[in-house]
Design a protein around this motif. Structure first.
Motif, PDB file in Angstrom:
ATOM      1  N   LEU A  33     -34.164  15.554  23.408  1.00 14.65           N
ATOM      2  CA  LEU A  33     -35.069  14.693  24.184  1.00 14.65           C
ATOM      3  C   LEU A  33     -34.349  14.208  25.437  1.00 14.65           C
ATOM      4  O   LEU A  33     -34.895  14.237  26.544  1.00 14.65           O
ATOM      5  N   CYS A 198     -40.070  13.900  15.322  1.00 14.72           N
ATOM      6  CA  CYS A 198     -40.843  14.701  16.277  1.00 14.72           C
ATOM      7  C   CYS A 198     -42.292  14.231  16.443  1.00 14.72           C
ATOM      8  O   CYS A 198     -42.776  14.148  17.571  1.00 14.72           O
ATOM      9  N   VAL A 204     -43.126  15.775  22.542  1.00 18.23           N
ATOM     10  CA  VAL A 204     -43.343  16.816  21.533  1.00 18.23           C
ATOM     11  C   VAL A 204     -44.139  18.003  22.107  1.00 18.23           C
ATOM     12  O   VAL A 204     -43.862  19.155  21.778  1.00 18.23           O
ATOM     13  N   PRO A 209     -40.957  21.666  19.071  1.00 19.47           N
ATOM     14  CA  PRO A 209     -39.812  21.911  18.177  1.00 19.47           C
ATOM     15  C   PRO A 209     -40.085  22.965  17.109  1.00 19.47           C
ATOM     16  O   PRO A 209     -39.276  23.870  16.893  1.00 19.47           O
TER      17      PRO A 209
END
Ligand code: SF4
Length: 564
Positions: A33, A198, A204, A209
């Motif tokens: 992130l 997440c 996101v 991911p």
């Protein structure tokens, strides 16, 4: 602490030397992130972020400075300094402090405002603790005596104290060493696997991911549905000639001769699409650019003429990868895209054709397999051409027996553009324009240069990469819309004008096509690779991000969108 700032000569991305302290929070939450936000400058404002900004409004009004550290600070007991910046080249950090207070002993206490509550054990969250410690370190670096830091939790209205010890300081330094290592690497860390963090992460939709992990070799988790099936906002189309588009009180408004024809909340708008002579006020242009909402222009005849947007995407590493991949890599991606285009066309024919010869699906399947193996662009071009001839020779077999528009002329003309000579060609041309417009807006938002493709060659005014990505979506989005328009009798003969050998849609015809196209884009399907339900609009966005992940080396190969 110069070692924190050392840049590896081999590494290409060098973000500004001083990292904001709030980024340390992101780093502790997830190093990926931090990389996406800090190194790649990719942000998404989520409800959490908006709420955080609201809480900070109290302290975001700068007030008096702290007294000089050489002063007798006890004399300033009770003084509060709000919303000010401190930097340290030694720490490689900069921070905006919410509040720093001088206490009765002449010590300075940084107070950090948080919108939420303490952790489930009633303690300061680890990320908040580190951020406060960094503020204390920065104050010390500036010469102030600091022995405590505090965190204010707005939800529970609690003020909590953090002691500064040698142990906590070395913990922070460890974190900073790791953070600067990640910051100097152009490649983001791998996504967290199956992490409960997440679903709450503001990026996101950008990080994807589970999708990235699924497409990596040897890692096959079952992807969770972390993205909404459909984006919340929609394109706004304005076709009425002579209208003016403006903004008023958070709404996009369409006027003509003093009358409001339409009004939309700006948060519901994904693009502003204009056809022909429409004026956009300077205020509207500014507001749309600030919100990263593109303005797309079409000629009166429906040709996608151009797009205006705010500043170009900041994901420079993506554009570098786009321009530096080898021609072999380009062909490998293009071959998968053309394979998917042929397979998707075959699926559409098998689902809808009323009299498809038995051999046609087999021929298309062979060509798709050959396309997947193609190693040179000319042979791919030949295979694509051969498949298009078979596909379009059976195209009208997907229409109802008594169609509301003349479809048989397409059998004679085949696929023909510029100008389209018959209604089916006119529909296909306009729909391809709409699709290319949507793909161009998506690619631009992600940070691609839409003019540099892997298959189509760059030519003035031709968004080659958009045309590339459009290949796999043409049959299932654009061509399927033509079939729906004709077979549901949503389009009629009076929706076309025939002039000098060219067939054009009327304004009402375009309106019908746009309506049907938008319904198709909002149609939910099961994603062929990830198994969750998405609309075609979301699938297109996911596909563009898969391409980005492949070009930047996160996943080894490009997986196209192929329906079954
Ligand atoms: S979605 Fe998950 S892996 Fe991706 S940046 Fe957010 S927390 Fe990290």
């Amino acid at each position: 602490m110069d070692h924190l700032m050392a840049a590896d000569g081999e590494k290409t991305s060098e973000p500004p030397a001083l990292v904001p302290a709030r980024m340390v929070n992101e780093f502790i939450y997830c190093p990926r992130l931090f990389h996406l936000e800090w190194v790649q400058s990719r942000f998404a404002i989520s409800d959490d972020v908006e709420e955080g900004l609201y809480v900070h409004r109290v302290v975001d009004e700068a007030s008096s400075d702290l007294p000089d550290p050489d002063e007798h600070l006890e004399r300033f007991a009770g003084r509060k300094s709000r919303s000010f910046w401190l930097s340290s080249t030694e720490l490689g950090l900069t921070a905006k402090l919410d509040i720093a207070e001088v206490d009765s002993a002449g010590l300075v206490v940084p107070v950090d405002y948080k919108k939420g509550a303490p952790d489930p054990h009633g303690k300061v969250w680890d990320t908040d603790r580190i951020q406060s410690l960094i503020q204390a370190l920065l104050l010390r670096d500036a010469g102030y005596p600091v022995e405590q830091a505090e965190v204010w939790y707005n939800e529970t209205r609690q003020r909590m104290t953090i002691d500064i010890t040698d142990q906590t300081l070395s913990e922070v330094r460890e974190v900073l060493i790791h953070l600067h290592e990640v910051a100097s690497d152009p490649q983001p860390p791998r996504p967290l696997i199956n992490s409960p963090k997440c679903p709450r992460c503001s990026l996101v939709g950008i990080c994807m991911p589970d999708e990235i992990t699924t497409l990596r070799p040897h890692e096959k988790p079952r992807p969770r549905r972390l993205l909404a099936a459909d984006p919340d906002n929609r394109p706004v189309y304005v076709q009425e000639q002579g209208t003016v588009v403006g903004v008023r009180r958070g709404r996009l408004e369409v006027f003509k001769e003093g009358q409001t024809l339409a009004s939309y909340r700006l948060i519901d708008v994904s693009q502003l699409c204009l056809q022909g002579n429409i004026t956009v006020s300077p205020q509207a242009v500014r507001e749309l650019m600030a919100r990263e909402i593109p303005i797309c222009w079409f000629s009166y005849g429906g040709w996608f003429a151009g797009m205006a947007q705010g500043l170009p995407g900041k994901n420079i590493d993506l554009r570098k990868s786009q321009f530096t991949i080898t021609s072999e890599q380009q062909t490998a991606i293009a071959s998968r895209m053309i394979e998917a285009k042929i397979r998707n066309g075959r699926t559409l024919l098998r689902r809808n054709s009323r009299n498809l010869p038995e051999h046609a699906p087999g021929q298309l399947l062979d060509l798709a397999k050959q396309a997947a193996e193609a190693t040179a662009a000319p042979s791919l071009l030949g295979l694509e051409g051969a498949a298009a001839r078979i596909y379009f020779s059976h195209f009208t077999s997907m229409f109802i027996p008594d169609p509301p528009v003349q479809t048989d002329r397409f059998d004679t003309n085949g696929r023909a553009r510029r100008p389209p000579p018959d209604p089916v060609n006119a529909l296909l041309s306009f729909l391809y324009s709409l699709l290319v417009k949507d793909i161009t807006a998506t690619l631009t938002m992600i940070g691609f240069d839409p003019y540099y493709g892997v298959y189509h060659r760059p030519r003035f005014g031709r968004p080659a990469l958009s045309l590339d990505l459009a290949e796999e979506f043409r049959p299932i989005v654009a061509d399927a819309t033509v079939i729906q328009l004709v077979n549901n009798r949503e389009i009629r003969a009076h929706h076309f004008l025939q002039k000098a050998g060219a067939c054009q849609l009327t304004a009402d015809g375009r309106k019908a096509v746009i309506g049907c196209y938008e319904r198709r884009m909002a149609h939910e399907i099961k994603h062929p690779t990830f198994g969750y339900r998405v609309t075609y609009r979301r699938a297109l966005d996911v596909q563009a991000r898969i391409l980005a992940a492949h070009l930047t080396g996160e996943i080894p190969e490009y997986t196209p969108f192929t329906t079954r």
